[in-house]
Design a protein around this motif. Structure first.
Motif, short mmCIF file in Angstrom:
data_model
loop_
_atom_site.label_atom_id
_atom_site.label_comp_id
_atom_site.label_asym_id
_atom_site.label_seq_id
_atom_site.Cartn_x
_atom_site.Cartn_y
_atom_site.Cartn_z
N ALA A 164 1.00 -1.69 0.11
CA ALA A 164 -0.17 0.21 0.22
C ALA A 164 1.03 0.89 0.41
N GLU A 166 0.46 4.20 1.63
CA GLU A 166 0.73 4.33 2.56
C GLU A 166 0.25 3.34 3.93
N TYR A 169 -3.45 2.37 4.41
CA TYR A 169 -4.74 1.38 3.63
C TYR A 169 -4.18 -0.58 4.25
N LEU A 170 -3.23 -0.49 5.18
CA LEU A 170 -3.04 -1.92 5.86
C LEU A 170 -3.35 -2.03 6.56
N LYS A 172 -6.23 -0.07 7.55
CA LYS A 172 -7.18 -0.85 8.34
C LYS A 172 -7.83 -2.17 6.59
N TYR A 173 -7.24 -2.36 5.75
CA TYR A 173 -7.45 -3.63 5.21
C TYR A 173 -7.10 -4.93 6.24
N VAL A 185 -3.15 -2.91 -1.67
CA VAL A 185 -4.16 -2.09 -1.24
C VAL A 185 -4.75 -0.14 -2.02
N TYR A 186 -5.02 0.11 -2.19
CA TYR A 186 -5.75 1.98 -2.35
C TYR A 186 -6.54 2.37 -1.88
N SER A 187 -6.58 4.10 -2.15
CA SER A 187 -7.53 4.41 -1.56
C SER A 187 -8.55 4.08 -2.39
N TRP A 188 -8.71 3.65 -3.45
CA TRP A 188 -10.23 3.42 -4.39
C TRP A 188 -10.20 2.13 -4.31
N VAL A 190 -8.78 -2.65 -3.58
CA VAL A 190 -8.03 -3.86 -3.62
C VAL A 190 -7.73 -4.84 -5.11
#
Length: 194
Positions: A164, A166, A169-170, A172-173, A185-188, A190
């Motif tokens: 990711a 950032e 993001y990880l 949260k994932y 994993v991106y803001s928009w 997976v």
């Protein structure tokens, strides 16, 4: 008459000072709470040894010890005449770095702490993102390795590699899925590959 009183007070003060140096020496020094540091190194840093004047052992001696990154807290107590107890709480190494140092649980860099650190191995390029690495290490304690680059963060797990841009993001994932394969994993969203 005032000069004579002044001289007598000076003599009395000097006598009391000299008596304080020899009347009550330090007989016993206990150092508690050590894991990494040695007792001898702590006493040398404190400039404290049996035979020193007990009355002149004060808490300001702890200042050089507290400058050591391994020392989180230190307290000096004098429970009885001639006795001194130094209580030390050392930082615990958490993430081993490729330099041989380690990040402590509170983010302090510990020299030569890597062999004692139980967390995932950390490698990277660029400035050390301490808070992000600590968060990733706590979230993925089973990870084999965490890498950081200017492009983002990689987490190597058994059977999965996460990336990711950032760390957030990880983090949260990790709350939502069990990763397998290569996961981006991106803001928009997976993207996952086997």
């Amino acid at each position: 008459m005032g000069v004579v009183k002044g001289v007598l007070l000076l003599i009395l003060g000097a006598s009391l000072y000299v008596a304080s140096l020899v009347a009550v020496p330090v007989e016993e020094v206990r150092v508690e709470g050590l894991r990494h540091l040695s007792r001898e190194a702590v006493l040398q840093t404190l400039r404290l040894a049996p035979g020193d004047p007990w009355l002149w052992v004060w808490g300001n001696r702890l200042r050089p010890l507290l400058e050591n990154p391994w020392v989180a807290e230190a307290h000096l107590e004098k429970p009885a005449l001639g006795q001194v107890v130094v209580r030390v709480r050392e930082r615990r190494p958490f993430l081993p770095l490729e330099t041989g140092d380690a990040l402590a649980e509170d983010g302090v860099l510990l020299p030569q702490g890597a062999p004692l650190a139980p967390g995932p191995r950390v490698r990277g390029v660029g400035p050390l993102p301490r808070e992000a690495l600590l968060s990733l290490g706590r979230t993925f304690p089973q990870a084999r390795e965490i890498r950081y680059t200017p492009a983002g963060f990689w987490v190597e797990l058994e059977g999965a590699t996460l990336f990711a841009p950032e760390a957030a993001y990880l983090l949260k994932y990790a709350q939502t899925a069990r990763p397998k394969g290569r996961v981006f994993v991106y803001s928009w969203g997976v993207s996952q590959r086997p």
